[in-house]
Motif scaffolding. Structure first.
Motif, PDB file in Angstrom:
ATOM      1  N   VAL A   1       0.855  -1.186   0.000  1.00 44.59           N
ATOM      2  CA  VAL A   1       0.000   0.000   0.000  1.00 44.59           C
ATOM      3  C   VAL A   1       0.894   1.240   0.000  1.00 44.59           C
ATOM      4  N   LEU A   2       0.811   2.034  -1.056  1.00 43.62           N
ATOM      5  CA  LEU A   2       1.653   3.231  -1.143  1.00 43.62           C
ATOM      6  C   LEU A   2       0.957   4.385  -0.429  1.00 43.62           C
ATOM      7  N   GLU A   3       1.716   5.027   0.457  1.00 48.41           N
ATOM      8  CA  GLU A   3       1.108   6.142   1.188  1.00 48.41           C
ATOM      9  C   GLU A   3       1.310   7.441   0.429  1.00 48.41           C
ATOM     10  N   ASP A   4       0.281   8.287   0.465  1.00 49.05           N
ATOM     11  CA  ASP A   4       0.385   9.602  -0.156  1.00 49.05           C
ATOM     12  C   ASP A   4       1.264  10.476   0.743  1.00 49.05           C
ATOM     13  N   PRO A   5       2.403  10.976   0.247  1.00 49.99           N
ATOM     14  CA  PRO A   5       3.332  11.680   1.141  1.00 49.99           C
ATOM     15  C   PRO A   5       2.721  12.946   1.750  1.00 49.99           C
ATOM     16  N   SER A   6       1.727  13.560   1.067  1.00 44.41           N
ATOM     17  CA  SER A   6       1.177  14.789   1.624  1.00 44.41           C
ATOM     18  C   SER A   6       0.334  14.513   2.857  1.00 44.41           C
ATOM     19  N   GLN A   7      -0.109  13.245   3.054  1.00 44.29           N
ATOM     20  CA  GLN A   7      -0.941  12.925   4.211  1.00 44.29           C
ATOM     21  C   GLN A   7      -0.100  12.753   5.476  1.00 44.29           C
ATOM     22  N   LEU A   8       1.171  12.502   5.291  1.00 49.29           N
ATOM     23  CA  LEU A   8       2.024  12.361   6.475  1.00 49.29           C
ATOM     24  C   LEU A   8       2.206  13.741   7.109  1.00 49.29           C
TER      25      LEU A   8
END
Lengths: 227, 168
Positions: free
Chosen positions: B147-154
């Motif tokens: 599952v690739l995380e959206d970096p802007s959500q971190l």
């Protein structure tokens, strides 16, 4: 001297007699250890018995099964048949073209025809024999669940019988006998090291000698105890 | 293991020759048996004798032809592997074309070309089906996509993120 009960491993009072198995140390250098060093005077039993240790994947048998060997056996039969038949055909062709006085291109074509005809005939014959033998061998080893010389002999006899089955009863029997004979020679040749010990055991004088020599210490002890 | 079941290259030729001979012998026996059965005079006994005679006469020849084809194909294949120093489907396709051409050499150049074309196309089909099967069976071993995380959500990086020495 000490009684016979103290012979076996008594570490506080070792016997040091020639009946103690740990004292089997030869004082002269041994023939089979001499290449290592003439000073190695110990019982060869202490050397690790090295057998080659192979790694097998799980479920694999130690000996290659008949089906694995089948194709290469058939291929070898075919190719040797082609070679032998080709040489025979070349010989026959040379003889007949020389007798007929052919030269040049005609002679080359005739020789080629002879070689191809005889070569393919012998190759096909030997190949068919190999296919029959391998087929019977695989069926027998699969049906009996084990693989040994009996399978070889039975498969060879069945091959001989089947190959000559359409030529009449007598020729069929001769074919089976030829197959059995060839397979017997092959089995005797491959099992000759296992037969050596068999032959030695059967010589009664040798048996007596070996037996007495092996039991000599106990015979001596018995004689000692009797007196 | 399946991929180690084939012999290394020089002995592979003998194996392939034997395998091709066996295929030709069994196939030839079946087909010639049926043909001899059908072409014999009526009556079960005569039909069986006819089919047996046809098998005895024709099937060794068919087996021998198969064996020559298999042996030559394997020889050219091993030669190509040795000279090209790699194993790929092109070896098999070129070998098939060359075998077809060489075995038709006695019939003249047009027959050679046609036979080479047929051999090459046949091997290309066989190799293509083999590659298709390999791809299909490899699908089941594919790992699940992470599952690739959206970096802007971190959240924002901790202060002094890339440069600070780690303090143990």
């Amino acid at each position: 001297m000490e009684s016979s009960t103290s012979e076996s491993s008594n570490t506080y009072a070792p016997s040091y007699s020639n009946r103690d198995p740990g004292m089997n140390v030869p004082v002269h250098s041994q023939q089979n250890l001499a290449p290592l060093s003439p000073y190695l005077n110990f019982d060869p039993v202490y050397l690790p018995q090295s057998q080659p240790e192979f790694i097998f994947p799980e479920g694999a048998a130690r000996q290659r099964g008949r089906f694995e060997l089948a194709f290469s056996q058939i291929g070898v039969s075919c190719m040797t048949g082609a070679a032998v038949g080709g040489i025979g055909g070349l010989y026959n062709g040379l003889r007949s073209t020389t007798l007929a006085g052919h030269t040049g291109k005609l002679r080359r074509t005739q020789l080629l025809n002879y070689v191809m005809k005889q070569g393919s005939a012998t190759a096909n014959t030997l190949g068919v024999l190999a296919v029959m033998y391998s087929g019977f061998g695989v069926l027998l080893s699969w049906g009996r669940g084990s693989d040994d010389e009996l399978n070889t002999l039975t498969a060879a006899t069945a091959t001989g019988l089947l190959y000559k089955s359409t030529a009449g009863l007598k020729k069929c029997g001769i074919g089976g006998a030829v197959g059995l004979g060839l397979a017997s020679i092959y089995c005797l040749w491959t099992a000759r090291d296992r037969l050596q010990g068999f032959r030695q055991e059967y010589n009664p004088a040798l048996w007596v000698y070996v037996n007495v020599r092996h039991n000599l210490p106990s015979y001596m002890a018995l004689e000692h105890a009797c007196h | 293991m399946e991929e180690y079941a084939r012999e290394p290259c020089p002995w592979r030729i003998v194996d392939d020759c034997g395998g091709a001979f066996t295929m030709g012998a069994i196939g030839g026996a079946i087909f010639q048996g049926i043909k001899g059965f059908r072409n014999a005079p009526s009556g079960m006994n005569r039909r069986f004798i006819g089919s047996l005679a046809a098998i005895k006469q024709r099937s060794p020849i068919i087996a021998g032809n198969f064996a020559i084809w298999g042996g030559m194909f394997s020889t050219i294949d091993c030669t190509l592997v040795h000279f090209r120093r790699k194993e790929d489907p092109w070896n098999s396709i070129i070998s098939g074309a060359a075998t077809g051409g060489i075995l038709a050499a006695r019939n003249g150049l047009p027959a050679m070309a046609g036979s080479a074309l047929i051999g090459g196309v046949l091997l290309a089909l066989i190799e293509g089906v083999g590659i298709l099967f390999t791809r299909l069976s490899a699908e089941q071993f594919k790992p699940a996509n992470p599952v690739l995380e959206d970096p802007s959500q971190l959240g924002p990086p901790p202060p002094g993120f890339p440069h600070q020495q780690p303090n143990y």
